[in-house]
Scaffold this active site. Structure first.
Site, PDB file in Angstrom:
ATOM      1  N   HIS A 266       0.836  -1.209   0.000  1.00 56.64           N
ATOM      2  CA  HIS A 266       0.000   0.000   0.000  1.00 56.64           C
ATOM      3  C   HIS A 266       0.874   1.264   0.000  1.00 56.64           C
ATOM      4  O   HIS A 266       0.723   2.139  -0.855  1.00 56.64           O
ATOM      5  CB  HIS A 266      -0.919  -0.030   1.225  1.00 56.64           C
ATOM      6  CG  HIS A 266      -1.860   1.134   1.317  1.00 56.64           C
ATOM      7  ND1 HIS A 266      -3.155   1.067   0.853  1.00 56.64           N
ATOM      8  CD2 HIS A 266      -1.708   2.397   1.801  1.00 56.64           C
ATOM      9  CE1 HIS A 266      -3.752   2.240   1.058  1.00 56.64           C
ATOM     10  NE2 HIS A 266      -2.895   3.060   1.646  1.00 56.64           N
ATOM     11  N   GLU A 267       1.781   1.339   0.949  1.00 59.77           N
ATOM     12  CA  GLU A 267       2.600   2.553   1.059  1.00 59.77           C
ATOM     13  C   GLU A 267       3.518   2.717  -0.156  1.00 59.77           C
ATOM     14  O   GLU A 267       3.796   3.831  -0.576  1.00 59.77           O
ATOM     15  CB  GLU A 267       3.410   2.570   2.359  1.00 59.77           C
ATOM     16  CG  GLU A 267       2.577   2.525   3.656  1.00 59.77           C
ATOM     17  CD  GLU A 267       1.456   3.557   3.753  1.00 59.77           C
ATOM     18  OE1 GLU A 267       1.618   4.668   3.207  1.00 59.77           O
ATOM     19  OE2 GLU A 267       0.409   3.243   4.359  1.00 59.77           O
ATOM     20  N   HIS A 270       1.653   4.535  -2.738  1.00 61.34           N
ATOM     21  CA  HIS A 270       1.704   5.990  -2.501  1.00 61.34           C
ATOM     22  C   HIS A 270       3.065   6.553  -2.916  1.00 61.34           C
ATOM     23  O   HIS A 270       3.152   7.608  -3.532  1.00 61.34           O
ATOM     24  CB  HIS A 270       1.508   6.294  -1.013  1.00 61.34           C
ATOM     25  CG  HIS A 270       0.087   6.215  -0.541  1.00 61.34           C
ATOM     26  ND1 HIS A 270      -0.931   6.951  -1.107  1.00 61.34           N
ATOM     27  CD2 HIS A 270      -0.496   5.510   0.462  1.00 61.34           C
ATOM     28  CE1 HIS A 270      -2.075   6.695  -0.459  1.00 61.34           C
ATOM     29  NE2 HIS A 270      -1.834   5.821   0.486  1.00 61.34           N
ATOM     30  N   GLU A 296      -5.087   7.470  -3.069  1.00 63.94           N
ATOM     31  CA  GLU A 296      -5.581   6.202  -2.546  1.00 63.94           C
ATOM     32  C   GLU A 296      -5.849   5.226  -3.704  1.00 63.94           C
ATOM     33  O   GLU A 296      -5.740   4.017  -3.540  1.00 63.94           O
ATOM     34  CB  GLU A 296      -6.840   6.497  -1.729  1.00 63.94           C
ATOM     35  CG  GLU A 296      -7.054   5.743  -0.449  1.00 63.94           C
ATOM     36  CD  GLU A 296      -5.863   5.507   0.453  1.00 63.94           C
ATOM     37  OE1 GLU A 296      -5.795   4.406   1.012  1.00 63.94           O
ATOM     38  OE2 GLU A 296      -4.999   6.388   0.626  1.00 63.94           O
TER      39      GLU A 296
HETATM   40 ZN    ZN Z   1      -3.239   5.139   1.930  1.00 68.74          ZN
END
Ligand code: ZN
Length: 508
Positions: A266-267, A270, A296
């Site tokens: 997830h990170e 980003h 997101e």
């Molecule tokens: Zn996030």
């Protein structure tokens, strides 16, 4: 070059340097600083913040910005300069209408609210958090009223801050669709009472070995260690100083293998966004991801659409088993895939599976809307919260700690933020179907070749920073404005297959 723009540049530089310095200190607070540093460091951050405030919000800058917004001046600006002036004007508009005294008061309340919330959550006492929550709401209402134009809704003003161009008009359609399509589908899935055994996930996994695999995964997905670093913090997050200094964190639990795996993917999603911003734009007001929702969309695209797919794990799973042979030797790839996608309606948003996740967000959206558009007292909120969980997910939080007190956002004065989580997931699904139609997406994953996927996202989204807003990005990329149907289709297709539902018809 416009002489007015030239005069603006030193202010922009100063604002940029102050933001960078503050971000760096905040990063340090979260990852490395000793416990007792807090009070003194908070003072430093306070001073830097007010310097930042006055770097942009002063008479000279205001005059220059008004001048630069005139048609004649606009014509002399490059697209990048125009974008910077637009963003600066927005910032000034936000700050300018709020009396500095009230702004300071609000920030002090916010600073206190985090501690109050933490304690209230710990002690399961909503009534202890309620008074400060009421203050936070009333300041947000007041500030939104200062900025309100005729006929504008208060909640729309808050929504706009996190997702330019997305208001109740758009979100209502989106969330109604989730409600009518997903809630019956979730019911069907939970009626299947699956027997998926994921007890392997709670076995003991050595932290050091988890860390090794987490770093390996980050690099595998595309994290560039020459432009970024990874540290640890209580809750994983991403921050960026510029496109050559992007920082992410992870958190490890001995008895939860999945947590660190999906957090790092997830990170990294980003981080790739921030690392992919064009050199021309970094360190300007356009040099970051365009909105929370698009951000997101990238993180959740990597975490869920890619990271929870079987194809992604075909080349990777043997490596994971190699890292933890004792714990995983009996677990087949098929079982692992079912395990990481197991759907169980629960109380906690951050622990929710991909299918039920957006319903948690829907509940928060409906409640925030009530707070800002209707008359509802703070006292009633826990009851409303629990009713909605019961109605939509069939579970009733056993107390407020796992109910209305679970999220940190409101204690930070963030109202209007939640909807972007669901929006991002839905944008990700739209991007997915588009990419599948133009490249052998699944084949790339199976072969462990993520570069073409990453390059495409960089070229169509990342490099633009804030030069384009959400809908423009999506339509330029996919040929269509935001369309929530893809998300519904994605979830139904995926979960029908995982749960072997036969009678689900998927509309094309
Ligand atoms: Zn996030």
């Amino acid at each position: 070059m416009s002489k007015y723009y030239e005069k603006l540049e030193p202010f922009l530089e100063k604002g940029m340097a102050l933001t960078t310095a503050t971000t760096l200190i905040e990063w340090d607070v979260e990852t490395a600083a000793p416990m007792e540093a807090e009070e003194n460091t908070t003072r430093v951050i306070g001073i830097l913040s007010s310097e930042f405030f006055s770097a942009y919000n002063n008479d000279e800058v205001k005059k220059l910005v008004y001048k630069l917004q005139e048609t004649k001046e606009q014509e002399s600006l490059t697209p990048k300069q125009k974008g910077i002036v637009r963003e600066l004007a927005k910032k000034i508009e936000e700050l300018d209408k709020i009396p500095p005294k009230e702004y300071r008061e609000y920030n002090e309340i916010k600073a206190r609210a985090f501690g109050v919330w933490t304690k209230a959550k710990e002690n399961n006492r909503f009534e202890d958090f309620a008074p400060i929550l009421e203050q936070l709401i009333s300041y947000n209402k007041k500030f939104a009223k200062y900025r309100q134009k005729r006929g504008e809704h208060l909640y729309d003003i808050l929504l706009e801050e996190y997702e330019p161009g997305f208001h109740m008009e758009q979100y209502d359609v989106f969330f109604e669709k989730l409600k009518s399509e997903l809630i019956p589908f979730i019911k069907k899935i939970s009626e299947k009472k699956d027997t998926i055994d994921k007890s392997y996930n709670e076995k003991s996994y050595e932290i050091e070995k988890q860390k090794e695999f987490s770093n390996y995964l980050a690099a595998y997905v595309g994290f560039d260690f020459n432009r970024g670093i990874i540290a640890e913090s209580a809750h994983p997050f991403t921050t960026n100083l510029h496109n050559r200094d992007v920082r992410i964190t992870n958190h490890f639990y001995k008895n939860n293998l999945e947590s660190a795996i999906f957090s790092i993917i997830h990170e990294t999603g980003h981080a790739l966004y921030e690392m992919g911003i064009d050199d021309e734009l970094t360190q300007t007001l356009l040099g970051e991801g365009t909105s929370m929702g698009v951000h997101e969309s990238q993180s959740r695209f990597y975490e869920n659409i890619i990271g929870r797919s079987k194809e992604f794990w075909i080349p990777l799973y043997p490596k994971l088993v190699e890292q933890f042979p004792e714990q995983l030797k009996e677990v087949s790839l098929e079982q692992f895939i079912k395990g990481i996608n197991k759907s169980v309606p629960g109380f906690i948003r951050t622990e929710a599976d991909e299918l039920t996740y957006s319903i948690h967000v829907l509940i928060r959206y409906e409640i925030e809307k009530m707070i800002f558009e209707e008359k509802v007292s703070v006292k009633e909120l826990p009851k409303i919260w629990n009713q909605k969980y019961k109605e939509y997910l069939g579970v009733e939080p056993e107390n407020d700690t796992v109910g209305i007190l679970q999220d940190v956002h409101w204690s930070g004065g963030m109202f209007g933020y939640f909807p972007t989580y669901a929006l991002g997931s839905a944008i990700g699904a739209q991007i997915y179907y588009h990419m599948k139609s133009i490249m052998p997406f699944e084949k790339y994953l199976e072969e462990g070749t993520l570069t073409p996927i990453r390059d495409y996202l960089k070229d169509k989204i990342h490099k633009y920073g804030k030069m384009k807003y959400t809908n423009e990005l999506i339509s330029d990329m996919t040929g269509e404005a935001f369309n929530p149907d893809y998300y519904i289709r994605y979830l139904k297709e995926k979960y029908s297959k995982l749960y072997e539902l036969e009678d689900v018809t998927i509309e094309e």
